[in-house]
Scaffold this motif. Structure first.
Motif, PDB file in Angstrom:
ATOM      1  N   VAL A 116      59.626  28.808  40.171  1.00  0.00           N
ATOM      2  CA  VAL A 116      58.809  27.831  40.903  1.00  0.00           C
ATOM      3  C   VAL A 116      58.214  28.466  42.162  1.00  0.00           C
ATOM      4  O   VAL A 116      57.022  28.276  42.477  1.00  0.00           O
ATOM      5  CB  VAL A 116      59.669  26.601  41.263  1.00  0.00           C
ATOM      6  CG1 VAL A 116      58.889  25.647  42.164  1.00  0.00           C
ATOM      7  CG2 VAL A 116      60.123  25.884  40.005  1.00  0.00           C
ATOM      8  N   ILE A 117      59.034  29.259  42.884  1.00  0.00           N
ATOM      9  CA  ILE A 117      58.543  29.918  44.105  1.00  0.00           C
ATOM     10  C   ILE A 117      57.428  30.895  43.768  1.00  0.00           C
ATOM     11  O   ILE A 117      56.384  30.941  44.459  1.00  0.00           O
ATOM     12  CB  ILE A 117      59.702  30.636  44.817  1.00  0.00           C
ATOM     13  CG1 ILE A 117      60.696  29.620  45.379  1.00  0.00           C
ATOM     14  CG2 ILE A 117      59.188  31.547  45.918  1.00  0.00           C
ATOM     15  CD1 ILE A 117      61.938  30.244  45.973  1.00  0.00           C
ATOM     16  N   ALA A 118      57.610  31.694  42.701  1.00  0.00           N
ATOM     17  CA  ALA A 118      56.585  32.666  42.330  1.00  0.00           C
ATOM     18  C   ALA A 118      55.287  31.972  41.924  1.00  0.00           C
ATOM     19  O   ALA A 118      54.185  32.391  42.325  1.00  0.00           O
ATOM     20  CB  ALA A 118      57.097  33.544  41.199  1.00  0.00           C
ATOM     21  N   LEU A 119      55.383  30.909  41.135  1.00  0.00           N
ATOM     22  CA  LEU A 119      54.172  30.198  40.693  1.00  0.00           C
ATOM     23  C   LEU A 119      53.478  29.519  41.868  1.00  0.00           C
ATOM     24  O   LEU A 119      52.237  29.607  42.007  1.00  0.00           O
ATOM     25  CB  LEU A 119      54.540  29.170  39.625  1.00  0.00           C
ATOM     26  CG  LEU A 119      55.034  29.719  38.289  1.00  0.00           C
ATOM     27  CD1 LEU A 119      55.405  28.589  37.344  1.00  0.00           C
ATOM     28  CD2 LEU A 119      53.984  30.622  37.654  1.00  0.00           C
ATOM     29  N   ALA A 134      38.205  29.312  39.244  1.00  0.00           N
ATOM     30  CA  ALA A 134      39.099  28.365  38.577  1.00  0.00           C
ATOM     31  C   ALA A 134      39.961  29.074  37.542  1.00  0.00           C
ATOM     32  O   ALA A 134      41.129  28.713  37.330  1.00  0.00           O
ATOM     33  CB  ALA A 134      38.274  27.248  37.930  1.00  0.00           C
ATOM     34  N   ASP A 135      39.383  30.075  36.882  1.00  0.00           N
ATOM     35  CA  ASP A 135      40.181  30.839  35.907  1.00  0.00           C
ATOM     36  C   ASP A 135      41.330  31.576  36.593  1.00  0.00           C
ATOM     37  O   ASP A 135      42.423  31.698  36.029  1.00  0.00           O
ATOM     38  CB  ASP A 135      39.289  31.836  35.172  1.00  0.00           C
ATOM     39  CG  ASP A 135      38.301  31.143  34.247  1.00  0.00           C
ATOM     40  OD1 ASP A 135      38.554  29.979  33.891  1.00  0.00           O
ATOM     41  OD2 ASP A 135      37.283  31.774  33.880  1.00  0.00           O
ATOM     42  N   ASP A 136      41.078  32.079  37.819  1.00  0.00           N
ATOM     43  CA  ASP A 136      42.145  32.767  38.550  1.00  0.00           C
ATOM     44  C   ASP A 136      43.291  31.814  38.871  1.00  0.00           C
ATOM     45  O   ASP A 136      44.465  32.231  38.918  1.00  0.00           O
ATOM     46  CB  ASP A 136      41.595  33.356  39.853  1.00  0.00           C
ATOM     47  CG  ASP A 136      40.596  34.478  39.606  1.00  0.00           C
ATOM     48  OD1 ASP A 136      40.688  35.099  38.531  1.00  0.00           O
ATOM     49  OD2 ASP A 136      39.725  34.704  40.466  1.00  0.00           O
ATOM     50  N   MET A 137      43.003  30.563  39.097  1.00  0.00           N
ATOM     51  CA  MET A 137      44.040  29.580  39.399  1.00  0.00           C
ATOM     52  C   MET A 137      45.011  29.419  38.233  1.00  0.00           C
ATOM     53  O   MET A 137      46.149  28.968  38.415  1.00  0.00           O
ATOM     54  CB  MET A 137      43.399  28.227  39.716  1.00  0.00           C
ATOM     55  CG  MET A 137      42.462  28.263  40.919  1.00  0.00           C
ATOM     56  SD  MET A 137      43.325  28.298  42.490  1.00  0.00           S
ATOM     57  CE  MET A 137      43.981  26.640  42.538  1.00  0.00           C
ATOM     58  N   ILE A 138      44.562  29.783  37.028  1.00  0.00           N
ATOM     59  CA  ILE A 138      45.420  29.667  35.843  1.00  0.00           C
ATOM     60  C   ILE A 138      45.983  31.027  35.442  1.00  0.00           C
ATOM     61  O   ILE A 138      47.187  31.188  35.219  1.00  0.00           O
ATOM     62  CB  ILE A 138      44.634  29.050  34.667  1.00  0.00           C
ATOM     63  CG1 ILE A 138      44.180  27.627  35.033  1.00  0.00           C
ATOM     64  CG2 ILE A 138      45.488  29.038  33.405  1.00  0.00           C
ATOM     65  CD1 ILE A 138      43.294  26.997  33.980  1.00  0.00           C
ATOM     66  N   SER A 139      45.121  32.039  35.354  1.00  0.00           N
ATOM     67  CA  SER A 139      45.530  33.335  34.802  1.00  0.00           C
ATOM     68  C   SER A 139      46.533  34.075  35.692  1.00  0.00           C
ATOM     69  O   SER A 139      47.479  34.691  35.204  1.00  0.00           O
ATOM     70  CB  SER A 139      44.298  34.213  34.566  1.00  0.00           C
ATOM     71  OG  SER A 139      43.618  34.460  35.789  1.00  0.00           O
ATOM     72  N   VAL A 140      46.339  33.988  37.029  1.00  0.00           N
ATOM     73  CA  VAL A 140      47.230  34.734  37.924  1.00  0.00           C
ATOM     74  C   VAL A 140      48.653  34.172  37.881  1.00  0.00           C
ATOM     75  O   VAL A 140      49.629  34.922  37.683  1.00  0.00           O
ATOM     76  CB  VAL A 140      46.671  34.755  39.356  1.00  0.00           C
ATOM     77  CG1 VAL A 140      47.691  35.374  40.311  1.00  0.00           C
ATOM     78  CG2 VAL A 140      45.370  35.542  39.399  1.00  0.00           C
ATOM     79  N   PRO A 141      48.864  32.846  38.047  1.00  0.00           N
ATOM     80  CA  PRO A 141      50.236  32.339  37.918  1.00  0.00           C
ATOM     81  C   PRO A 141      50.844  32.607  36.543  1.00  0.00           C
ATOM     82  O   PRO A 141      52.049  32.895  36.440  1.00  0.00           O
ATOM     83  CB  PRO A 141      50.083  30.832  38.171  1.00  0.00           C
ATOM     84  CG  PRO A 141      48.860  30.711  39.011  1.00  0.00           C
ATOM     85  CD  PRO A 141      47.936  31.788  38.496  1.00  0.00           C
TER      86      PRO A 141
END
Length: 390
Positions: A116-119, A134-141
């Motif tokens: 949870v902390i990492a995400l 917006a893609d970075d908001m999904i792909s990076v986590p």
């Protein structure tokens, strides 16, 4: 070469952490974007981002706190300088390493909290980044979640390995304890059997002393009294030996009424083993001599235990027994032709297989060789010095 390999195995990750911190610090110092802060904020960012990597050196002492601190510091620094975290290749490596380390935390609840902390931290960093999409908001986590999953799988494999090692350690301790118990029981059994031998010898002495005393003339009163004392001492010794034997015998163990066997009884033993399905051939070498009763009994038990193990555990259909008499020693050899060999287990004779054989050989200062035979099967070879153990 081996010393260098051992050093890298132990400190390789520490060197990688230090190298990552150096790369991160140098990259921060060489920033040329117009948005980077100056003065105290720049120093704060440099110290903070370098420290967030170096804190991973404390991962052994603080397996959860160290990688969690890396992520929390990075998230906090993204509010001070949005470009500081997203533009650093070294901090990306440190973040992935921290995610993997959080997955390996032994406490499952803490490990999930680490996810949870990492995400949350990675999402915060991406959201604060000026050029994030917006893609970075999904792909990076998701990328760091995959790193956490790698650590989680490593944690489970480590736990399975350690559990297997612990089971093996416990099994080894149980085997050692069982061996000690078997040795103690076998020594007690040997002592009970030798009691009969010693008791018989003392009984003969007492009877002979009594016979001599009755034949002596009345005028030899002093000599008769001395012999009477010897006779009484012998009878007292027999009584004490019976008490000792009663103390050593198990509560459920019935007294042994049959006479103690010896090598003269091998024919009866061979008949019984043949009737059970193992074809046994006996060869006697040398000139048989009269053996001390205790040694004769132990020699018989050695052959009995070896044949019992061959019958029960080797899968053999035939075996050879060699009894060799020499001027100074007695040699016994039992060779079966099975594929599994004899094992030190409880045999039909009530002993403990190779454990019992070893204890009887040791009693007479003999030598024992037991193991797979060169031509196949299992071989037990015992050498008992005549007069050994005296």
């Amino acid at each position: 070469m081996s010393r260098a390999r051992a050093f890298l195995t132990r400190h390789g990750l520490d060197l990688l952490v230090v190298a990552t911190a150096v790369v991160t610090a140098v990259g921060t110092l060489l920033r040329d974007d117009l948005e980077h802060p100056d003065g105290p904020l720049f120093v704060l960012g440099l110290v903070g981002i370098t420290s967030s990597v170096l804190v991973l050196l404390a991962r052994r002492r603080f397996p959860f706190a160290a990688p969690a601190t890396t992520w929390l510091v990075c998230a906090a620094l993204s509010f001070v300088d949005p470009q500081l975290i997203v533009n650093g290749a070294g901090i990306l490596i440190a973040g992935m390493g921290a995610a993997v380390l959080l997955g390996t935390v032994r406490n499952a609840s803490l490990s999930r909290l680490g996810l949870v902390i990492a995400l949350a931290s990675s999402l915060t960093v991406v959201r604060n980044g000026p050029s994030s999409t917006a893609d970075d908001m999904i792909s990076v986590p998701v990328m760091f979640a995959l790193g956490w999953l790698v650590g989680w799988s490593l944690r489970e494999r480590t736990e399975r390995t350690e559990a297997a090692e612990e089971r093996a350690r416990i099994a080894e301790l149980e085997r050692e304890a069982a061996t000690r118990v078997a040795v103690a029981e076998e020594r007690g059994r040997i002592a009970r059997e030798l009691h009969d031998v010693v008791a018989h010898a003392v009984s003969v002495i007492v009877l002979q002393v009594g016979a001599v005393r009755h034949r002596m003339p009345e005028e030899a009163a002093a000599d008769r009294e001395a012999l009477r004392n010897v006779e009484e001492a012998g009878r007292t010794a027999l009584t004490e030996m019976r008490r000792l034997l009663a103390a050593m015998r198990d509560d459920e163990e019935a007294p042994e009424l049959a006479p103690t066997p010896g090598l003269d009884d091998l024919d009866r033993l061979v008949r019984d083993v043949r009737a059970a399905g193992l074809d046994v051939r006996v060869e006697v070498r040398g000139e048989p001599v009269s053996l001390p009763r205790g040694l004769d009994l132990s020699a018989y038990r050695i052959v009995q235990e070896a044949l019992t193990n061959s019958l029960r555990h080797s899968g053999a259909d035939r075996a050879e027994v060699v009894v060799a008499y020499a001027p100074t020693e007695l040699c016994l050899q039992v060779h079966d032709h099975g594929g599994n060999g004899a094992r030190p287990t409880v045999g039909a004779s009530g002993g403990h297989g190779l454990v019992g054989i070893r204890e009887r050989v040791k009693l007479f200062d003999g030598d024992l060789d037991a193991g797979p035979a060169p031509g196949g099967g299992f071989l037990v070879r015992a050498r008992l010095p005549l007069g050994g153990g005296s």
